[in-house]
Design an enzyme around this catalytic site. Structure first.
Site, PDB file in Angstrom:
ATOM      1  N   ARG A 173       1.010  -1.288   0.157  1.00 15.36           N
ATOM      2  CA  ARG A 173       0.030  -0.041  -0.256  1.00 15.36           C
ATOM      3  C   ARG A 173       1.126   1.140   0.032  1.00 15.36           C
ATOM      4  NH1 ARG A 173      -2.602  -3.006   4.178  1.00 15.36           N
ATOM      5  NH2 ARG A 173      -1.649  -1.289   5.810  1.00 15.36           N
ATOM      6  N   ARG A 177      -0.509   8.893   4.711  1.00 12.59           N
ATOM      7  CA  ARG A 177      -2.008   9.480   4.658  1.00 12.59           C
ATOM      8  C   ARG A 177      -1.761  10.776   4.944  1.00 12.59           C
ATOM      9  NH1 ARG A 177      -3.720   5.363   9.565  1.00 12.59           N
ATOM     10  NH2 ARG A 177      -3.858   3.257   8.462  1.00 12.59           N
ATOM     11  N   ARG A 249      12.220 -15.751   7.838  1.00 16.63           N
ATOM     12  CA  ARG A 249      12.869 -15.223   8.671  1.00 16.63           C
ATOM     13  C   ARG A 249      12.312 -15.658  10.136  1.00 16.63           C
ATOM     14  NH1 ARG A 249      17.127 -12.640   7.638  1.00 16.63           N
ATOM     15  NH2 ARG A 249      16.570 -10.741   8.859  1.00 16.63           N
ATOM     16  N   TYR A 348       2.146 -15.682   4.342  1.00 19.30           N
ATOM     17  CA  TYR A 348       2.007 -14.821   5.461  1.00 19.30           C
ATOM     18  C   TYR A 348       0.168 -14.348   5.609  1.00 19.30           C
ATOM     19  CZ  TYR A 348       1.877 -11.101   9.088  1.00 19.30           C
ATOM     20  OH  TYR A 348       1.684 -10.242   9.934  1.00 19.30           O
ATOM     21  N   ASP A 350      -2.703 -12.936   8.157  1.00 15.08           N
ATOM     22  CA  ASP A 350      -3.262 -12.187   9.293  1.00 15.08           C
ATOM     23  C   ASP A 350      -4.446 -13.170   9.936  1.00 15.08           C
ATOM     24  OD1 ASP A 350      -1.795  -9.829   9.395  1.00 15.08           O
ATOM     25  OD2 ASP A 350      -3.362  -8.997   8.015  1.00 15.08           O
TER      26      ASP A 350
END
Length: 383
Positions: A173, A177, A249, A348, A350
Site C-alpha cells: 500500500r 496518509r 525469517r 503470511y 493475518d
C-alpha cells in the site's frame, strides 16, 4: 457417519477447523509438538509483573469480516484496542503510518492535506515507471527522504537484505496518509481478547469430541488410522524436506522488565539501521483496560530461520517460489491430507484471514462428507 480426523497443530487453523467438525459430530484428535496450544498467538501472564505477554510477539486482531469478528467474540470478549505505532528515527519520535503529522514534523512544516499531497508528489521519483523492487516502490511514492528515514533501515533489519533485492509487492500500500489518522489498521473491527489468545483458543478446543495431545511430534504413519488429516505444520517438513528447506525469517526476543512505564506505547519501531533491533514492544499497553505498575518489554530481532528455529515470515523470493511450487505439486499427489494455515500453505496470514480460511475449509470438508466422501483437495486456498 462419524469420521476420525487428525489435526496437526493446535493453533488457530487447527482449533477452528477442529471445533466445526466436532460440532458436526466428528471425532477430532489434535496434536502439537509444543507444550501449549495457540501456536504463535500464545499468551501468558508474566509472574513478576502480572502483565499478559504475547510470548511470540504481538498479535493484534483486526478485520472487516463481520462473521469472523462475531466468531472470536463468541469465545472471549474482545476489548477495544487501536494499534498506534511510533518510530524512532534520527533521534526523533514520529507517528506511523506516515501521516500528515509525520510529514509536518519531519519537514518542519504546517501543511494542509492538499498541500502535503502536492509536496510529497514533488519529492517522488518520477523517473521510475512500473516499480519492480521495494526501493523503487517507495521512491516512486514518497521520495528518498521519507524512504530512508522510515522504510529503508527497518526493511534491511527485518528481511536481512537490501530493499532493492526485494519485490515491490512487499510494500503493498501507499505508505502515507494525508490526514492525522494514526490508526495503524483500516479495518472496522479491532481489538484484543480480554483474557488473551490462549484462553480464547482453549475455549474453542473445549469440546467433548476433541482430544488434544501436546508435546507430540507428527509421524506420517499416524495418518493411516484416520479418515482425513489437516496439516498446519511446515509443508516442507511434512515431506521430510525432500526438495530442500523453504526460507523463513525468524524472530529473537530479548525480554526486560521496568519499574513503571518504559516507552508510553505498545510498539516503538527503530528505523535506523545501526540500531540492531527492529522494535521494542511493551506488553502492558496491549491490554489498556488493565493497570500494572511494573512493565515487561521485548526487544525484537529478525534473522534467517535455522532448522531448529520457529518460522515466522515466509520469504517467497524467486528461489522460494520455485521450491514451494515443487512442494505444492508433491502435495497434490497425496490422498487424505489437506494443508492449511500459514505454514501449511507457506503464506503470511493475518489472524482474521486464518480463521476465515479455516471456517471455509471446514465447510468444504463437511460438504465432501455429505456428498458421499468426495475427495478433499490438498489445498482449499492456492498457496
Amino acid at each position: 457417519m462419524t469420521k476420525r480426523v487428525l489435526m496437526v497443530g493446535a493453533g488457530l487453523s487447527g482449533a477452528v477447523i477442529g471445533r466445526r467438525l466436532a460440532e458436526a459430530g466428528h471425532a477430532l484428535t489434535i496434536i502439537d509438538q509444543r507444550d501449549h496450544i495457540a501456536g504463535n498467538c500464545h499468551t501468558d501472564r508474566d509472574a513478576e509483573t502480572g502483565v499478559m505477554v504475547h510470548v511470540y510477539g504481538p498479535h493484534i486482531f483486526h478485520t472487516d469480516d463481520e462473521e469472523v469478528w462475531h466468531y472470536v467474540n463468541s469465545f472471549d470478549r474482545f476489548m477495544p484496542y487501536v494499534n498506534r505505532v511510533k518510530t524512532t528515527s534520527g533521534g526523533h519520535v514520529y507517528l506511523l503510518p506516515i501521516n500528515l503529522h509525520t510529514i509536518n514534523q519531519f519537514f518542519g512544516k504546517t501543511l494542509r492535506p492538499d498541500e502535503a499531497k502536492a509536496f510529497i508528489q514533488s519529492l517522488a521519483d518520477e523517473t521510475i515507471g512500473e516499480p519492480k523492487t521495494f526501493e523503487e516502490q517507495a521512491l516512486k511514492f514518497v521520495g528518498r527522504d521519507l524512504y530512508e528515514a522510515f522504510l529503508k533501515g527497518y526493511t534491511v533489519k527485518q528481511w536481512g537484505c537490501q530493499p532493492d533485492e526485494l519485490p515491490a509487492s512487499i510494500l503493498r500500500r501507499l505508505p502515507v496518509r494525508f490526514n492525522y489518522d494514526d490508526n495503524y489498521f483500516f479495518h472496522r473491527f479491532q481489538g484484543m481478547p480480554e483474557n488473551g489468545y490462549t484462553a480464547m483458543i482453549g475455549k474453542i478446543l473445549d469440546h467433548e469430541r476433541i482430544e488434544v495431545n501436546l508435546g507430540r511430534r507428527f509421524d506420517r504413519a499416524e495418518a493411516e488410522g484416520f479418515d482425513h488429516v489437516f496439516y498446519s505444520g511446515p509443508i516442507d517438513s511434512y515431506f521430510g524436506y525432500e526438495y530442500g528447506r523453504l526460507g523463513y525469517r525468524t524472530l529473537d526476543f530479548e525480554p526486560f522488565r521496568y519499574d513503571g512505564d518504559y516507552q508510553g506505547c505498545a510498539v516503538m519501531n527503530y528505523g535506523d539501521v545501526d540500531v540492531p533491533y527492529t522494535r521494542i514492544t511493551e506488553h502492558k499497553h496491549f491490554s489498556p483496560w488493565e493497570k500494572h505498575e511494573k512493565s515487561i518489554c521485548y526487544r525484537e530481532y529478525s534473522r534467517a530461520c535455522g532448522p531448529d528455529d520457529i518460522p515466522y515470515y515466509p520469504i517467497r523470493l524467486s528461489e522460494e517460489k520455485a521450491l514451494i511450487a515443487q512442494y505444492v505439486d508433491r502435495a497434490r499427489q497425496e490422498a487424505g491430507v489437506t494443508f492449511v494455515g500459514r505454514l501449511g500453505t507457506y503464506r503470511y496470514l493475518d489472524m482474521d484471514v486464518t480463521i476465515r480460511e479455516a471456517l471455509d475449509t471446514a465447510s468444504t470438508y463437511l460438504a465432501s462428507v455429505s456428498e458421499g466422501g468426495k475427495a478433499m483437495p490438498a489445498f482449499c486456498v492456492e498457496p
